[in-house]
Enzyme design. Structure first.
Site, PDB file in Angstrom:
ATOM      1  N   LYS A  29      83.397  32.647  71.636  1.00 42.48           N
ATOM      2  CA  LYS A  29      83.976  32.856  70.297  1.00 42.48           C
ATOM      3  C   LYS A  29      83.844  34.325  69.906  1.00 42.48           C
ATOM      4  O   LYS A  29      82.957  35.039  70.391  1.00 42.48           O
ATOM      5  CB  LYS A  29      83.308  31.976  69.244  1.00 42.48           C
ATOM      6  CG  LYS A  29      81.809  32.246  68.962  1.00 42.48           C
ATOM      7  CD  LYS A  29      81.540  33.358  67.956  1.00 42.48           C
ATOM      8  CE  LYS A  29      80.040  33.638  67.815  1.00 42.48           C
ATOM      9  NZ  LYS A  29      79.723  34.942  67.246  1.00 42.48           N
ATOM     10  N   ASP A  63      76.224  27.975  66.222  1.00 45.16           N
ATOM     11  CA  ASP A  63      77.568  28.198  66.768  1.00 45.16           C
ATOM     12  C   ASP A  63      78.029  27.083  67.703  1.00 45.16           C
ATOM     13  O   ASP A  63      79.119  27.163  68.267  1.00 45.16           O
ATOM     14  CB  ASP A  63      77.591  29.514  67.555  1.00 45.16           C
ATOM     15  CG  ASP A  63      77.439  30.730  66.654  1.00 45.16           C
ATOM     16  OD1 ASP A  63      77.809  30.642  65.468  1.00 45.16           O
ATOM     17  OD2 ASP A  63      76.953  31.769  67.149  1.00 45.16           O
TER      18      ASP A  63
HETATM   19  O1  C5P Z   1      71.234  28.811  65.013  1.00 46.38           O
HETATM   20  P1  C5P Z   1      70.863  29.745  66.101  1.00 46.38           P
HETATM   21  O2  C5P Z   1      69.661  29.267  66.873  1.00 46.38           O
HETATM   22  O3  C5P Z   1      71.994  30.134  66.983  1.00 46.38           O
HETATM   23  O4  C5P Z   1      70.409  31.093  65.355  1.00 46.38           O
HETATM   24  C1  C5P Z   1      69.655  32.071  66.006  1.00 46.38           C
HETATM   25  C2  C5P Z   1      69.002  32.971  64.965  1.00 46.38           C
HETATM   26  O5  C5P Z   1      69.992  33.786  64.325  1.00 46.38           O
HETATM   27  C3  C5P Z   1      68.293  32.249  63.833  1.00 46.38           C
HETATM   28  O6  C5P Z   1      66.978  31.942  64.180  1.00 46.38           O
HETATM   29  C4  C5P Z   1      68.355  33.274  62.713  1.00 46.38           C
HETATM   30  O7  C5P Z   1      67.372  34.268  62.881  1.00 46.38           O
HETATM   31  C5  C5P Z   1      69.694  33.952  62.965  1.00 46.38           C
HETATM   32  N1  C5P Z   1      70.771  33.347  62.152  1.00 46.38           N
HETATM   33  C6  C5P Z   1      70.787  33.588  60.784  1.00 46.38           C
HETATM   34  N2  C5P Z   1      71.766  33.025  60.017  1.00 46.38           N
HETATM   35  C7  C5P Z   1      72.727  32.254  60.577  1.00 46.38           C
HETATM   36  C8  C5P Z   1      72.742  32.007  61.959  1.00 46.38           C
HETATM   37  C9  C5P Z   1      71.744  32.575  62.738  1.00 46.38           C
HETATM   38  O8  C5P Z   1      69.914  34.287  60.257  1.00 46.38           O
HETATM   39  N3  C5P Z   1      73.675  31.730  59.796  1.00 46.38           N
END
Ligand code: C5P
Length: 317
Positions: free
Chosen positions: A16, A150
């Site tokens: 993406k 994502d």
């Molecule tokens: O959800 P995911 O594990 O992919 O997110 C990785 C990190 O990216 C989270 O731990 C956070 O620090 C950051 N993040 C965020 N806000 C989001 C998505 C991700 O701060 N909406």
């Protein structure tokens, strides 16, 4: 317990990019509220899920590379997000994760293109197929959102407006194909570090300017006008990615100098993507950018493309 399962299932799943990424303030749970427009690109990983041999406990993940992707940083064990997706699905249907997951990666690693999330989405769909689950799309999307912000979009594909952590999705009308050049860096950036850097930059008096409203982006997508969309590409994480990796400024400039309509850091970076005026223009921009010495490798891609789909094996019921 042994239960009958079919032959391996292979799923193809796209990378993406974010055409628009507005990041809100840090939430108490450590995430940031987003308003983002995702587009799925024709840069895809393949995920194959195979039933583990009954009795031989060898669960886990193996990783291979397509297109010369550097997979040395991808964990080939149960810490891989694809494996966590299998476990989450197993919990949901009360079943042991009695599978092996094979990844063939073409999406840049730690590149801001959600490659790990794509693999997780692929593993979910493939495992659901292998286990012949009758879960339904909504339930699968729920498990996806639990695994990572994502992952739901990688299942969804196309072009979509994402809110919440990015996991709440609404399809966006985008009838036309857009042509992109993807500049892959020779290193990765950690997503939490980039979000943290944005918080740090925003705490200073000269905080980076925030991207504008999303509506004009949606209108440009509906019109299919690459030139209109080019003027509106925006990413709040770009300032943070550039702060951590100042060389990205050169990459962004080189793409535009090579003839792209506009360039933007993809997600948390460091991959930069350049919107071009058609396929031929993209091929020309890619050739010039490849010679500019500002990135490790260059790819031509188009979007939107569909989300995760079964290409071999059982597609579920
Ligand atoms: O959800 P995911 O594990 O992919 O997110 C990785 C990190 O990216 C989270 O731990 C956070 O620090 C950051 N993040 C965020 N806000 C989001 C998505 C991700 O701060 N909406």
């Amino acid at each position: 317990m042994f239960s009958a399962v079919g032959p391996p299932v292979t799923v193809r799943v796209p990378a993406k990019i974010n055409l628009h990424l507005a990041v809100g303030d840090l939430r108490p749970d450590g995430y940031h509220d987003l308003v983002t427009v995702f587009q799925a690109l024709s840069l895809t990983d393949e995920v194959t899920v195979t039933a583990a041999v009954p009795g031989a406990i060898e669960p886990g993940v193996s990783v291979g590379a397509a297109d010369g992707v550097d997979v040395s940083e991808v964990p080939a064990d149960t810490t891989n997000l694809a494996w966590r997706a299998v476990e989450a699905l197993g919990r949901r249907v009360d079943r042991a994760p009695d599978v092996r997951v094979g990844l063939r990666k073409a999406i840049p690693v730690a590149g801001g293109m959600a490659g790990g999330s794509a693999d997780a989405a692929g593993a979910l769909l493939a495992t659901a197929g292998l286990w012949r689950l009758d879960l339904g799309r909504d339930a699968l999307m729920e498990v996806a959102a639990e695994v990572g912000s994502d992952v739901a979009f990688a299942l969804h594909g196309g072009t979509a407006l994402g809110t919440g952590r990015g996991e709440r999705l609404v399809p966006v009308l985008s009838r036309h194909t857009f042509h992109w050049v993807v500049a892959v860096a020779d290193h990765g950036l950690s997503t939490p570090t980039v979000f943290g850097e944005l918080d740090r930059l925003r705490a200073r008096p000269e905080a980076p300017r925030r991207v504008g409203d999303v509506e004009p982006v949606l209108e440009a997508l509906a019109s299919g006008e690459a030139r209109s969309l080019a003027l509106l590409l925006g990413n709040d994480l770009q300032a943070a990615a550039v702060s951590l990796d100042p060389g990205l400024r050169r990459t962004l400039r080189a793409g535009v100098d090579a003839g792209a309509l506009a360039g933007v850091v993809s997600g948390s970076g460091p991959t930069c993507v350049f919107l071009c005026d058609g396929h031929d223009a993209a091929v020309r921009v890619a050739a010039e950018l490849a010679g500019a010495g500002v990135c490790r490798t260059v790819r031509v891609a188009h979007g939107p493309v569909p989300g995760a789909r079964v290409v071999d094996g059982h597609g579920g019921s």
